[in-house]
Design a protein around this motif. Structure first.
Motif, short mmCIF file in Angstrom:
data_model
loop_
_atom_site.label_atom_id
_atom_site.label_comp_id
_atom_site.label_asym_id
_atom_site.label_seq_id
_atom_site.Cartn_x
_atom_site.Cartn_y
_atom_site.Cartn_z
N ILE A 11 4.74 -4.40 15.87
CA ILE A 11 4.38 -5.21 14.71
C ILE A 11 3.33 -4.50 13.87
CG2 ILE A 11 3.24 -7.35 13.96
CD1 ILE A 11 4.72 -8.75 16.29
N TYR A 24 4.11 -11.58 7.02
CA TYR A 24 4.10 -11.85 8.44
C TYR A 24 2.68 -12.02 8.99
CZ TYR A 24 5.11 -11.77 13.32
OH TYR A 24 5.20 -12.14 14.62
N LEU A 62 8.86 -10.10 8.46
CA LEU A 62 8.46 -8.75 8.86
C LEU A 62 9.12 -7.71 7.97
CD1 LEU A 62 8.42 -8.86 12.71
CD2 LEU A 62 6.68 -7.85 11.28
#
Length: 149
Positions: A11, A24, A62
């Motif tokens: 991430i 995100y 994302l």
């Protein structure tokens, strides 16, 4: 959740890329809010690693390749109509191309891919942790590819 360090690294790499354009990272720990779209009798079976993911890593876009909802939503609500084959499915993520990822409450909460262009749902994974790691690796691949172009 299994693989939490790897999830965190993936991430971080995705959202720190030069071409990142998402929203995100909003975390949600209120399980009542997360489970608001889940039938009461199904709530006890929602995968714990999924709930832990939302608490620790959050939800949002994302990449156009992966958007994670703030909680599972019945497929009928997302589609705007009841589809018998998907009546036990709870959508929790999707892509910009219209593919949905859902939990199949009638099949031990396995994770399925629903493509509106095709009939049926394909089982992708038996657990959320494996699914999300696989998806994050794919998204990172797209991000890396775009950076090289």
């Amino acid at each position: 959740m299994k693989g939490a360090a790897q999830v965190s690294d993936l991430i971080s790499e995705i959202i720190s890329s030069a071409l990142y354009d998402g929203d995100y990272g909003s975390c949600i720990s209120n399980r009542e809010l997360v489970l608001g779209g889940v039938e009461v009798f199904d709530r006890v079976n929602v995968p714990l690693d999924y709930l832990e993911f939302l608490e620790r890593f959050g939800f949002g876009e994302l990449d156009s390749a992966l958007y994670i909802e703030a909680g599972p939503i019945k497929y009928s609500v997302v589609a705007g109509c009841e589809v018998d084959a998907y009546r036990n499915m709870y959508v929790f993520a999707g892509t910009g191309s219209g593919v949905f990822y859902a939990f199949d409450a009638a099949n031990d909460w396995s994770i399925v891919e629903i493509d509106p262009e095709l009939n049926g749902a394909d089982v992708l994974s038996e657990d959320f942790s494996s699914f999300i790691i696989s998806q994050l690796k794919a998204v990172k691949g797209y991000v890396d590819w775009r950076a090289q172009q």
